[in-house]
Design an enzyme around this catalytic site. Structure first.
Site, mmCIF file in Angstrom:
data_model
loop_
_atom_site.group_PDB
_atom_site.id
_atom_site.type_symbol
_atom_site.label_atom_id
_atom_site.label_comp_id
_atom_site.label_asym_id
_atom_site.label_seq_id
_atom_site.Cartn_x
_atom_site.Cartn_y
_atom_site.Cartn_z
ATOM 1 N N ARG A 82 1.057 7.275 -45.616
ATOM 2 C CA ARG A 82 -0.144 7.760 -44.857
ATOM 3 C C ARG A 82 -1.277 8.199 -46.062
ATOM 4 O O ARG A 82 -2.228 7.918 -45.606
ATOM 5 C CB ARG A 82 0.161 8.800 -43.896
ATOM 6 C CG ARG A 82 -0.842 8.897 -42.996
ATOM 7 C CD ARG A 82 -0.176 9.947 -41.651
ATOM 8 N NE ARG A 82 0.130 11.262 -42.302
ATOM 9 C CZ ARG A 82 0.694 12.065 -41.401
ATOM 10 N NH1 ARG A 82 1.050 11.694 -40.187
ATOM 11 N NH2 ARG A 82 1.022 13.004 -41.871
ATOM 12 N N LYS A 184 -5.811 11.158 -42.709
ATOM 13 C CA LYS A 184 -5.838 12.536 -42.682
ATOM 14 C C LYS A 184 -6.757 13.216 -43.761
ATOM 15 O O LYS A 184 -6.539 13.640 -44.700
ATOM 16 C CB LYS A 184 -4.348 13.095 -42.988
ATOM 17 C CG LYS A 184 -3.721 14.266 -42.235
ATOM 18 C CD LYS A 184 -2.576 14.208 -42.349
ATOM 19 C CE LYS A 184 -1.898 15.836 -41.883
ATOM 20 N NZ LYS A 184 -2.204 16.001 -40.639
ATOM 21 N N GLU A 220 -6.044 12.538 -28.903
ATOM 22 C CA GLU A 220 -5.257 13.551 -29.344
ATOM 23 C C GLU A 220 -5.941 14.838 -29.195
ATOM 24 O O GLU A 220 -7.215 14.968 -28.951
ATOM 25 C CB GLU A 220 -4.587 13.110 -30.499
ATOM 26 C CG GLU A 220 -5.657 13.057 -31.609
ATOM 27 C CD GLU A 220 -5.023 12.881 -33.072
ATOM 28 O OE1 GLU A 220 -4.089 13.212 -33.355
ATOM 29 O OE2 GLU A 220 -5.722 11.969 -33.955
HETATM 30 C C1 PLP Z 1 -1.419 15.799 -39.278
HETATM 31 C C2 PLP Z 1 -1.901 15.395 -38.022
HETATM 32 C C3 PLP Z 1 -1.231 15.216 -36.781
HETATM 33 C C4 PLP Z 1 0.179 15.502 -37.014
HETATM 34 O O1 PLP Z 1 0.950 14.537 -37.591
HETATM 35 P P1 PLP Z 1 2.530 15.030 -38.193
HETATM 36 O O2 PLP Z 1 2.785 13.941 -39.238
HETATM 37 O O3 PLP Z 1 3.500 14.815 -37.127
HETATM 38 O O4 PLP Z 1 2.460 16.261 -39.003
HETATM 39 C C5 PLP Z 1 -1.831 14.576 -35.780
HETATM 40 N N1 PLP Z 1 -2.930 14.627 -35.448
HETATM 41 C C6 PLP Z 1 -4.080 14.972 -36.340
HETATM 42 C C7 PLP Z 1 -5.265 14.630 -36.382
HETATM 43 C C8 PLP Z 1 -3.683 15.390 -37.806
HETATM 44 O O5 PLP Z 1 -4.403 15.662 -38.891
#
Ligand code: PLP
Length: 340
Positions: A82, A184, A220
């Site tokens: 990722r 991210k 989300e």
């Molecule tokens: C990091 C993150 C998540 C959660 O991801 P995980 O890999 O399950 O920790 C969900 N939404 C956003 C916007 C994120 O930055």
């Protein structure tokens, strides 16, 4: 291994400096070997790319002690891949995925005294991140980068069990179609701070973001993906190119299907269908699953039948199974648990 004298079960979710961190620099088109250092500070030019144009991305994962006393982390290869996606989208050099996983292990090993004991509810949170470190004034990618991994022990996200939270439908957008919602990047968080401060001031725990183009589909929250459980026990989770692909959510889809025999649907979810769902949860590394009891849409409340006192029964089963896999109480799928 002598553990640090820390009151593990009373730790919050806050940064605490640990002994060692990994640092690697990218210069003249190549990453150096990287070192472990005790220096927790960074000295940068005032004109660094990260400071001027926010060229930075990060990851988050955990290490913990299993029931049989092993130190492990959960699916670090997915964090590595990722981060590769994030770097490519931000014109940053990719840190090789195998080296990423090795560096995560090295950081945990070097800070083993901070890995909380089994049963404490605490974990060691690991933060890999990268940023443009050389001077940039005309808008372009930096020429030099730094990749770092530090770790910090964190407490159980919910002390005394997970109480359902109340969230609100947010009038601002998190991510545009064809934007950066799927990576991210620090910038996705910077622009969400106004909304989360406002939500907290108004008594809500989180913001539910809808799709920016039509505001009819669920995306989300600021930092967690949604899962919903229908009245007939199907797990439904929103699909969109602007949602960050949560590793917890992807793991829960496997748990639901392969361990609990549930039907799983990963598809666009209209906001107007969620009133018919039985349970709702937010998933991410920090809390695994936070149950949602109520969604406030401009004064109209959607109250899930699971109520405000405890996690819904299906959400609880998902939570118990995934945390059981993570803690070594339930056999994990191949490759999910990486021993340090
Ligand atoms: C990091 C993150 C998540 C959660 O991801 P995980 O890999 O399950 O920790 C969900 N939404 C956003 C916007 C994120 O930055």
């Amino acid at each position: 291994m002598e553990k640090k004298n820390i009151d593990w079960s009373n730790l919050g979710f806050a940064y605490q400096v640990t002994d060692k961190r990994f640092v690697s620099n990218y210069k003249n088109g190549a990453w150096d070997e990287g070192i472990m250092t005790e220096d927790a500070t960074i000295t940068l030019t005032e004109c660094a790319g990260v400071l001027q144009y926010a060229q930075t991305c990060f990851e988050g994962l955990k290490a913990y002690t299993t029931e049989d006393g092993r130190t492990v982390c959960f699916r670090p290869d997915l964090n590595a891949s990722r981060m590769k996606d994030s770097c490519e989208r931000l014109e940053m050099p990719v840190f090789p995925e195998d080296k990423f996983v090795e560096a995560v292990k090295a950081v945990v090993r070097a800070n083993e005294a901070y890995v909380p004991p089994y049963g404490s509810g605490a974990t060691l949170y690991i933060r890999p991140y990268m940023f443009g470190s050389s001077a940039v004034i005309g808008v372009k990618p930096a020429e030099e980068y730094q990749f770092r991994i530090f770790c910090t022990p964190v407490g159980p996200y919910f002390k005394g069990g997970a109480k359902p939270i109340t969230i609100r439908v947010c009038d601002y957008d998190r991510a545009a179609p064809h934007g950066t919602g799927h990576i991210k990047a620090g910038l996705n968080y910077a622009m969400s701070l106004y909304q989360i401060v406002d939500a907290h001031e108004k008594g809500f725990d989180e913001n539910m973001y809808l799709d920016a183009a039509t505001r009819t589909y669920v995306e989300e929250t600021g930092g967690a993906n949604f899962i919903f459980i229908t009245k007939d026990g199907t797990m439904v989770t929103p699909k969109s190119d602007s949602i960050l692909p949560s590793i917890t959510r992807r793991s829960l889809m496997v748990v639901a299907e392969k361990y609990l025999g549930m039907k799983v649907e990963h598809r666009p979810v209209r906001f107007d269908e969620i009133k018919d769902f039985a349970e709702c949860g937010l998933c991410g590394t920090a809390a695994v699953i936070s149950p949602v009891g109520k969604i406030n849409d401009h004064g109209n409340e959607i109250c899930f039948p699971s109520g405000m006192d405890e996690m819904g029964p299906v959400t609880k089963k998902l939570y118990d199974t995934l945390t059981g896999i993570q803690m070594g109480r339930i056999e994990a799928p191949e490759g999910w648990i990486v021993e340090i």
